[in-house]
Structures are given as C-alpha cells and as structure tokens.
Scaffold this motif. Structure first.
Motif, PDB file in Angstrom:
ATOM      1  N   PHE A  15       0.841  -1.204   0.000  1.00  0.00           N
ATOM      2  CA  PHE A  15       0.000   0.000   0.000  1.00  0.00           C
ATOM      3  C   PHE A  15       0.873   1.250   0.000  1.00  0.00           C
ATOM      4  O   PHE A  15       0.673   2.165  -0.799  1.00  0.00           O
ATOM      5  CB  PHE A  15      -0.922  -0.021   1.223  1.00  0.00           C
ATOM      6  N   ASP A  16       1.845   1.299   0.899  1.00  0.00           N
ATOM      7  CA  ASP A  16       2.709   2.476   1.037  1.00  0.00           C
ATOM      8  C   ASP A  16       3.513   2.744  -0.228  1.00  0.00           C
ATOM      9  O   ASP A  16       3.650   3.897  -0.659  1.00  0.00           O
ATOM     10  CB  ASP A  16       3.664   2.305   2.226  1.00  0.00           C
ATOM     11  N   ILE A  17       4.030   1.694  -0.839  1.00  0.00           N
ATOM     12  CA  ILE A  17       4.804   1.844  -2.077  1.00  0.00           C
ATOM     13  C   ILE A  17       3.924   2.412  -3.176  1.00  0.00           C
ATOM     14  O   ILE A  17       4.315   3.351  -3.875  1.00  0.00           O
ATOM     15  CB  ILE A  17       5.418   0.495  -2.500  1.00  0.00           C
ATOM     16  N   ALA A  18       2.743   1.849  -3.359  1.00  0.00           N
ATOM     17  CA  ALA A  18       1.838   2.330  -4.412  1.00  0.00           C
ATOM     18  C   ALA A  18       1.447   3.786  -4.186  1.00  0.00           C
ATOM     19  O   ALA A  18       1.394   4.578  -5.125  1.00  0.00           O
ATOM     20  CB  ALA A  18       0.599   1.442  -4.492  1.00  0.00           C
ATOM     21  N   LYS A  19       1.198   4.152  -2.930  1.00  0.00           N
ATOM     22  CA  LYS A  19       0.797   5.532  -2.608  1.00  0.00           C
ATOM     23  C   LYS A  19       1.928   6.535  -2.833  1.00  0.00           C
ATOM     24  O   LYS A  19       1.690   7.730  -2.958  1.00  0.00           O
ATOM     25  CB  LYS A  19       0.322   5.617  -1.156  1.00  0.00           C
ATOM     26  N   MET A  20       3.176   6.066  -2.867  1.00  0.00           N
ATOM     27  CA  MET A  20       4.308   6.955  -3.085  1.00  0.00           C
ATOM     28  C   MET A  20       4.323   7.543  -4.499  1.00  0.00           C
ATOM     29  O   MET A  20       4.911   8.589  -4.725  1.00  0.00           O
ATOM     30  CB  MET A  20       5.635   6.216  -2.843  1.00  0.00           C
ATOM     31  N   ILE A  30      -6.638  -4.325  -1.965  1.00  0.00           N
ATOM     32  CA  ILE A  30      -5.421  -5.130  -2.041  1.00  0.00           C
ATOM     33  C   ILE A  30      -5.740  -6.557  -1.595  1.00  0.00           C
ATOM     34  O   ILE A  30      -6.290  -6.780  -0.525  1.00  0.00           O
ATOM     35  CB  ILE A  30      -4.297  -4.541  -1.158  1.00  0.00           C
ATOM     36  N   ARG A  31      -5.401  -7.496  -2.458  1.00  0.00           N
ATOM     37  CA  ARG A  31      -5.559  -8.919  -2.157  1.00  0.00           C
ATOM     38  C   ARG A  31      -4.228  -9.590  -2.425  1.00  0.00           C
ATOM     39  O   ARG A  31      -3.594  -9.317  -3.444  1.00  0.00           O
ATOM     40  CB  ARG A  31      -6.646  -9.537  -3.034  1.00  0.00           C
ATOM     41  N   THR A  32      -3.811 -10.457  -1.533  1.00  0.00           N
ATOM     42  CA  THR A  32      -2.515 -11.112  -1.688  1.00  0.00           C
ATOM     43  C   THR A  32      -2.626 -12.608  -1.406  1.00  0.00           C
ATOM     44  O   THR A  32      -3.488 -13.043  -0.650  1.00  0.00           O
ATOM     45  CB  THR A  32      -1.471 -10.515  -0.720  1.00  0.00           C
ATOM     46  N   ARG A  33      -1.738 -13.342  -2.025  1.00  0.00           N
ATOM     47  CA  ARG A  33      -1.594 -14.776  -1.768  1.00  0.00           C
ATOM     48  C   ARG A  33      -0.131 -15.107  -2.007  1.00  0.00           C
ATOM     49  O   ARG A  33       0.538 -14.443  -2.803  1.00  0.00           O
ATOM     50  CB  ARG A  33      -2.432 -15.647  -2.719  1.00  0.00           C
ATOM     51  N   GLN A  34       0.333 -16.139  -1.365  1.00  0.00           N
ATOM     52  CA  GLN A  34       1.643 -16.679  -1.677  1.00  0.00           C
ATOM     53  C   GLN A  34       1.488 -18.163  -1.883  1.00  0.00           C
ATOM     54  O   GLN A  34       0.965 -18.875  -1.026  1.00  0.00           O
ATOM     55  CB  GLN A  34       2.663 -16.409  -0.576  1.00  0.00           C
ATOM     56  N   GLY A  35       1.923 -18.614  -3.032  1.00  0.00           N
ATOM     57  CA  GLY A  35       1.923 -20.032  -3.363  1.00  0.00           C
ATOM     58  C   GLY A  35       3.345 -20.433  -3.705  1.00  0.00           C
ATOM     59  O   GLY A  35       3.888 -19.976  -4.698  1.00  0.00           O
ATOM     60  N   ILE A  41      -0.280 -10.490  -6.066  1.00  0.00           N
ATOM     61  CA  ILE A  41      -0.818  -9.250  -5.523  1.00  0.00           C
ATOM     62  C   ILE A  41      -1.823  -8.683  -6.516  1.00  0.00           C
ATOM     63  O   ILE A  41      -1.540  -8.590  -7.715  1.00  0.00           O
ATOM     64  CB  ILE A  41       0.306  -8.213  -5.295  1.00  0.00           C
ATOM     65  N   GLN A  42      -2.998  -8.308  -6.007  1.00  0.00           N
ATOM     66  CA  GLN A  42      -4.003  -7.590  -6.796  1.00  0.00           C
ATOM     67  C   GLN A  42      -4.337  -6.308  -6.058  1.00  0.00           C
ATOM     68  O   GLN A  42      -4.391  -6.305  -4.821  1.00  0.00           O
ATOM     69  CB  GLN A  42      -5.273  -8.410  -6.952  1.00  0.00           C
ATOM     70  N   MET A  43      -4.564  -5.234  -6.804  1.00  0.00           N
ATOM     71  CA  MET A  43      -4.924  -3.973  -6.170  1.00  0.00           C
ATOM     72  C   MET A  43      -5.607  -3.050  -7.165  1.00  0.00           C
ATOM     73  O   MET A  43      -5.537  -3.255  -8.372  1.00  0.00           O
ATOM     74  CB  MET A  43      -3.682  -3.276  -5.615  1.00  0.00           C
ATOM     75  N   HIS A  44      -6.280  -2.058  -6.605  1.00  0.00           N
ATOM     76  CA  HIS A  44      -6.892  -0.999  -7.398  1.00  0.00           C
ATOM     77  C   HIS A  44      -6.143   0.290  -7.111  1.00  0.00           C
ATOM     78  O   HIS A  44      -5.925   0.641  -5.945  1.00  0.00           O
ATOM     79  CB  HIS A  44      -8.362  -0.801  -7.006  1.00  0.00           C
ATOM     80  N   LEU A  45      -5.763   1.005  -8.181  1.00  0.00           N
ATOM     81  CA  LEU A  45      -5.159   2.325  -8.038  1.00  0.00           C
ATOM     82  C   LEU A  45      -6.194   3.373  -8.424  1.00  0.00           C
ATOM     83  O   LEU A  45      -6.897   3.222  -9.425  1.00  0.00           O
ATOM     84  CB  LEU A  45      -3.942   2.477  -8.960  1.00  0.00           C
ATOM     85  N   VAL A  75       7.217 -12.071  -7.966  1.00  0.00           N
ATOM     86  CA  VAL A  75       5.954 -11.401  -7.676  1.00  0.00           C
ATOM     87  C   VAL A  75       5.123 -11.334  -8.953  1.00  0.00           C
ATOM     88  O   VAL A  75       5.632 -10.986 -10.023  1.00  0.00           O
ATOM     89  CB  VAL A  75       6.199  -9.973  -7.132  1.00  0.00           C
ATOM     90  N   ASP A  76       3.849 -11.679  -8.839  1.00  0.00           N
ATOM     91  CA  ASP A  76       2.896 -11.572  -9.946  1.00  0.00           C
ATOM     92  C   ASP A  76       1.855 -10.547  -9.526  1.00  0.00           C
ATOM     93  O   ASP A  76       1.142 -10.757  -8.545  1.00  0.00           O
ATOM     94  CB  ASP A  76       2.254 -12.943 -10.198  1.00  0.00           C
ATOM     95  N   ILE A  77       1.777  -9.430 -10.254  1.00  0.00           N
ATOM     96  CA  ILE A  77       0.923  -8.318  -9.836  1.00  0.00           C
ATOM     97  C   ILE A  77      -0.144  -8.042 -10.889  1.00  0.00           C
ATOM     98  O   ILE A  77       0.149  -7.976 -12.086  1.00  0.00           O
ATOM     99  CB  ILE A  77       1.758  -7.044  -9.608  1.00  0.00           C
ATOM    100  N   LEU A  78      -1.379  -7.864 -10.424  1.00  0.00           N
ATOM    101  CA  LEU A  78      -2.493  -7.462 -11.271  1.00  0.00           C
ATOM    102  C   LEU A  78      -3.029  -6.144 -10.725  1.00  0.00           C
ATOM    103  O   LEU A  78      -3.419  -6.067  -9.551  1.00  0.00           O
ATOM    104  CB  LEU A  78      -3.592  -8.528 -11.252  1.00  0.00           C
ATOM    105  N   ILE A  79      -3.003  -5.102 -11.555  1.00  0.00           N
ATOM    106  CA  ILE A  79      -3.445  -3.777 -11.126  1.00  0.00           C
ATOM    107  C   ILE A  79      -4.665  -3.356 -11.924  1.00  0.00           C
ATOM    108  O   ILE A  79      -4.659  -3.395 -13.154  1.00  0.00           O
ATOM    109  CB  ILE A  79      -2.310  -2.738 -11.287  1.00  0.00           C
TER     110      ILE A  79
END
Length: 90
Positions: A15-20, A30-35, A41-45, A75-79
């Motif tokens: 969250f903090d990184i994205a807000k920067m 923000i939704r997260t999982r580790q497999g 990581i999923q998030m809305h900006l 890391v696999d990110i969906l924004i």
C-alpha cells in the motif's frame, strides 16, 4: 495446493509503495496470496479522471516495478485502474 495471504506488514508495504507514486491518489482492494515462492498481488489504483490511457498504463507499470523491486521473491501483480469519480469514499 497450499497458499496463504501475505503478512499484514507486507500488505502495508505494498500500500505504502503504491501511494508513493505522485499520480496515485489512493489504493484499495489489495488482495494477496503466496503459493510456493511466488507472491500474488491484486490492487486498485485511484487515478485522475483526466489521465490519458497511455499515462494510466504507464503509472500501473511504474507502480508494479516499484513493488517488484522491493521483494526478493518472484511477484505476480495485477493492477486495476479506477478513475477517482467512480471510487466510493466511506
């Protein structure tokens, strides 16, 4: 398949990184999982309504890189990009 949500400290860091980013007005969903070794990581900006499509796309790429650079594992990110005018504030 065994996976788990990331710890609260890591979610807060995301969250903090994205807000920067100067073009990001807010972050939610923000939704997260580790497999295994991969963190998902999923998030809305929340971005200005007037931002061009190419600029919004670039902002997402820039935020993704900022987050990837902070993690040592894969890391696999969906924004998802939201215009400020449609974000419901509580």
């Amino acid at each position: 398949l065994m996976d788990k949500e990331l710890p609260d400290e890591e979610k807060q860091s995301i969250f903090d990184i994205a807000k920067m980013h100067p073009d990001v007005h807010g972050v939610h969903g923000i939704r997260t999982r580790q497999g295994g070794k991969i963190k998902f990581i999923q998030m809305h900006l929340e971005l200005d309504d007037d931002l061009s499509l190419i600029r919004a796309h670039n902002v997402a790429d820039e935020v993704e890189k900022m987050i990837v650079d902070c993690f040592e594992s894969e890391v696999d990110i969906l924004i998802h990009l939201d215009p400020l005018s449609v974000v419901v504030k509580h």
